[in-house]
Design a protein around this motif. Structure first.
Motif, PDB file in Angstrom:
ATOM      1  N   LEU A   1      28.531   7.952  51.490  1.00 21.27           N
ATOM      2  CA  LEU A   1      27.242   8.162  51.639  1.00 21.27           C
ATOM      3  C   LEU A   1      26.526   7.673  50.528  1.00 21.27           C
ATOM      4  O   LEU A   1      27.008   8.261  49.505  1.00 21.27           O
ATOM      5  CB  LEU A   1      26.823   9.527  52.325  1.00 21.27           C
ATOM      6  N   THR A   2      25.624   6.914  50.505  1.00 18.20           N
ATOM      7  CA  THR A   2      24.806   6.568  49.630  1.00 18.20           C
ATOM      8  C   THR A   2      23.191   6.695  49.851  1.00 18.20           C
ATOM      9  O   THR A   2      22.940   6.338  51.215  1.00 18.20           O
ATOM     10  CB  THR A   2      24.810   5.003  49.138  1.00 18.20           C
ATOM     11  N   VAL A   3      22.634   7.676  49.137  1.00 14.18           N
ATOM     12  CA  VAL A   3      21.248   7.979  49.383  1.00 14.18           C
ATOM     13  C   VAL A   3      20.378   7.213  48.431  1.00 14.18           C
ATOM     14  O   VAL A   3      20.629   7.618  47.134  1.00 14.18           O
ATOM     15  CB  VAL A   3      21.072   9.625  49.647  1.00 14.18           C
TER      16      VAL A   3
ATOM     17  N   ALA B   1      20.518   6.605  42.890  1.00 16.15           N
ATOM     18  CA  ALA B   1      21.438   6.497  44.111  1.00 16.15           C
ATOM     19  C   ALA B   1      22.499   7.739  44.106  1.00 16.15           C
ATOM     20  O   ALA B   1      22.753   8.148  42.886  1.00 16.15           O
ATOM     21  CB  ALA B   1      22.514   5.280  44.259  1.00 16.15           C
ATOM     22  N   VAL B   2      22.440   8.521  45.103  1.00 12.81           N
ATOM     23  CA  VAL B   2      23.112   9.587  45.247  1.00 12.81           C
ATOM     24  C   VAL B   2      24.418   8.941  46.082  1.00 12.81           C
ATOM     25  O   VAL B   2      24.482   8.901  47.208  1.00 12.81           O
ATOM     26  CB  VAL B   2      22.700  10.875  45.977  1.00 12.81           C
TER      27      VAL B   2
ATOM     28  N   GLY C   1      14.761   7.290  50.589  1.00  9.80           N
ATOM     29  CA  GLY C   1      14.908   5.709  50.911  1.00  9.80           C
ATOM     30  C   GLY C   1      15.982   5.591  52.035  1.00  9.80           C
ATOM     31  O   GLY C   1      16.459   6.503  52.661  1.00  9.80           O
ATOM     32  N   PRO C   2      16.690   4.410  52.024  1.00 10.62           N
ATOM     33  CA  PRO C   2      17.507   4.147  52.935  1.00 10.62           C
ATOM     34  C   PRO C   2      18.805   5.230  52.686  1.00 10.62           C
ATOM     35  O   PRO C   2      19.044   5.703  51.617  1.00 10.62           O
ATOM     36  CB  PRO C   2      18.072   2.745  52.478  1.00 10.62           C
ATOM     37  N   VAL C   3      19.539   5.678  53.659  1.00 13.37           N
ATOM     38  CA  VAL C   3      20.611   6.450  53.815  1.00 13.37           C
ATOM     39  C   VAL C   3      21.837   5.366  54.363  1.00 13.37           C
ATOM     40  O   VAL C   3      21.899   5.023  55.484  1.00 13.37           O
ATOM     41  CB  VAL C   3      20.680   7.665  54.615  1.00 13.37           C
TER      42      VAL C   3
END
Length: 124
Positions: free
Chosen positions: A11-13, A72-73, A96-98
């Motif tokens: 998962l990138t947030v 980015a998480v 932003g985008p997930v």
């Protein structure tokens, strides 16, 4: 806390470093929610340059534009655990985008090295 092996979900947030949730950085809120959910781990990476929906390029090279850099998480765990975590992100504004990517965990934290993902290697 689980330690996934084999197929996992990443998962990138993506957020701006200046985004806040109740006074603290939004990326911190995502990390703490992942920790509370018992996910395997989360890391935060600060970008040195980027742009988003605003089409304004933010960069660390110019002091006047060094704010609002991309962050980015990244969280990796089993697909089931990551998907179960997604509703905890829905109430957060400013994200932003997930993104979700299937990945393979070939080595976990603290594991010994020296063995290839397919099995032992002959040392010559």
């Amino acid at each position: 806390m689980s330690r996934p092996r084999g197929t996992a979900l990443r998962l990138t947030v993506l957020v701006g470093e200046d985004e806040r949730h109740h006074g603290r950085p939004l990326y911190t809120e995502v990390v703490h929610r992942a920790h509370e959910a018992g996910l395997a781990g989360a890391s935060v990476f600060r970008g040195i340059e980027g742009f988003g929906a605003s089409s304004v390029v933010h960069t660390s090279r110019l002091l006047s534009l060094a704010e609002g850099l991309p962050v980015a998480v990244v969280v990796v765990d089993t697909a089931e655990r990551v998907r179960a975590f997604l509703p905890r992100l829905e109430e957060l504004t400013g994200l932003g985008p997930v993104l979700l990517d299937e990945c393979e965990v070939v080595r976990g934290p603290g594991e010994a090295t020296g063995e290839a993902p397919g099995g032992p290697e002959e040392v010559r």
